[in-house]
Design a protein around this motif. Structure first.
Motif, PDB file in Angstrom:
ATOM      1  N   ILE A  24       0.830  -1.203   0.000  1.00  0.00           N
ATOM      2  CA  ILE A  24       0.000   0.000   0.000  1.00  0.00           C
ATOM      3  C   ILE A  24       0.867   1.257   0.000  1.00  0.00           C
ATOM      4  O   ILE A  24       0.662   2.170  -0.802  1.00  0.00           O
ATOM      5  N   CYS A  25       1.866   1.277   0.876  1.00  0.00           N
ATOM      6  CA  CYS A  25       2.633   2.519   1.079  1.00  0.00           C
ATOM      7  C   CYS A  25       3.469   2.908  -0.136  1.00  0.00           C
ATOM      8  O   CYS A  25       3.793   4.078  -0.304  1.00  0.00           O
ATOM      9  N   GLN A  36       5.033   4.501   8.889  1.00  0.00           N
ATOM     10  CA  GLN A  36       5.065   4.746  10.336  1.00  0.00           C
ATOM     11  C   GLN A  36       3.681   4.559  10.940  1.00  0.00           C
ATOM     12  O   GLN A  36       3.520   3.923  11.977  1.00  0.00           O
ATOM     13  N   MET A  37       2.679   5.118  10.264  1.00  0.00           N
ATOM     14  CA  MET A  37       1.335   5.046  10.824  1.00  0.00           C
ATOM     15  C   MET A  37       0.829   3.602  10.863  1.00  0.00           C
ATOM     16  O   MET A  37       0.339   3.147  11.898  1.00  0.00           O
ATOM     17  N   LEU A  38       0.967   2.880   9.747  1.00  0.00           N
ATOM     18  CA  LEU A  38       0.401   1.523   9.710  1.00  0.00           C
ATOM     19  C   LEU A  38       1.203   0.546  10.574  1.00  0.00           C
ATOM     20  O   LEU A  38       0.626  -0.348  11.193  1.00  0.00           O
ATOM     21  N   GLN A 149      -4.193  16.200   8.608  1.00  0.00           N
ATOM     22  CA  GLN A 149      -4.065  14.786   8.965  1.00  0.00           C
ATOM     23  C   GLN A 149      -5.085  13.944   8.177  1.00  0.00           C
ATOM     24  O   GLN A 149      -4.773  12.849   7.709  1.00  0.00           O
ATOM     25  N   MET A 150      -6.295  14.492   8.010  1.00  0.00           N
ATOM     26  CA  MET A 150      -7.314  13.799   7.206  1.00  0.00           C
ATOM     27  C   MET A 150      -6.790  13.581   5.788  1.00  0.00           C
ATOM     28  O   MET A 150      -6.957  12.497   5.220  1.00  0.00           O
ATOM     29  N   GLU A 151      -6.149  14.594   5.247  1.00  0.00           N
ATOM     30  CA  GLU A 151      -5.583  14.471   3.887  1.00  0.00           C
ATOM     31  C   GLU A 151      -4.567  13.334   3.810  1.00  0.00           C
ATOM     32  O   GLU A 151      -4.552  12.592   2.834  1.00  0.00           O
ATOM     33  N   ARG A 152      -3.720  13.234   4.848  1.00  0.00           N
ATOM     34  CA  ARG A 152      -2.708  12.161   4.830  1.00  0.00           C
ATOM     35  C   ARG A 152      -3.400  10.802   4.870  1.00  0.00           C
ATOM     36  O   ARG A 152      -2.987   9.870   4.182  1.00  0.00           O
TER      37      ARG A 152
END
Ligand SMILES: *[C@@H]1O[C@H](CO)[C@@H](O)[C@H](O)[C@H]1NC(C)=O
Ligand SMILES: *[C@@H]1O[C@H](CO)[C@@H](O)[C@H](O)[C@H]1NC(C)=O
Ligand SMILES: *[C@@H]1O[C@H](CO)[C@@H](O)[C@H](O)[C@H]1NC(C)=O
Length: 166
Positions: A24-25, A36-38, A149-152
């Motif tokens: 995905i990334c 980092q987030m996932l 953050q929503m955009e990211r």
């Protein structure tokens, strides 16, 4: 012997989930943010296949849109001078939630439709940035950060649909 095979099993499943996250990334402009987030989100790390991970990613977006819309609704109540602005922001985030839910429903049959619907969310965040972007008050500044953050998260969700062939 049993222990060894368990260790091998655990490490191979960890490797697999990292591969799904990678899959995905690599389609996300800020791949570092995505990784980092996932990697820090246990349900994402333990996803058993790409489709489940994509669904988890979209659910994260839905939940973030819901909470951000809730913040807008609270602010509209608390700050009379910002009421109209934050009511509009709440509506916009309801729209994001709606498109993400539609995309989640389409993901299996048509990752391309899901991709398109999530892409529409970027028009909405752009509009929200116009609404709050130039404002100096604390609530608007906080809301701008939440919108970024929503955009990211939207970018990661778009990457998820691309990874599925959308
Ligand atoms: C990408 O994400 C990382 C981690 O969240 C962040 O530190 C960096 O500033 C981001 N890069 C861009 C170009 O936004
Ligand atoms: C949506 O946000 C509200 C707060 O605004 C919260 O009470 C509710 O649990 C959230 N629902 C979901 C599904 O995240
Ligand atoms: C700004 O708003 C945020 C979110 O409502 C709040 O947590 C923070 O304490 C506020 N800061 C100031 C200086 O008022």
């Amino acid at each position: 012997m049993v222990l060894l095979s368990q260790i091998l099993l655990i490490s191979s499943s960890a490797l697999t989930s990292t591969n799904y996250i990678d899959a995905i990334c690599q389609h996300v402009e800020n791949g570092t943010f995505c990784m980092q987030m996932l990697s820090a989100y246990p349900p994402a790390v333990s996803a058993n296949d790409l489709f489940s991970l994509a669904t988890i990613v979209i659910n994260l977006g839905i939940s973030y849109a819901n909470n951000t819309g809730g913040f807008a609704a609270d602010t509209a109540k608390k700050e009379p001078t910002l009421k109209e602005q934050f009511k509009s922001c709440q509506d916009e985030f309801d729209g994001i939630q709606l498109y993400l839910r539609m995309a989640r429903g389409e993901l299996k049959e048509s990752p391309t439709s899901a991709n398109y619907d999530i892409f529409l969310c970027t028009d909405i965040t752009m509009h929200v940035k116009d609404l709050v972007g130039g404002k100096r008050d604390n609530a608007s500044k906080t809301f701008l950060e939440m919108t970024l953050q929503m955009e990211r998260l939207i970018d990661v969700a778009i990457g998820a649909t691309v990874a599925l062939g959308g």
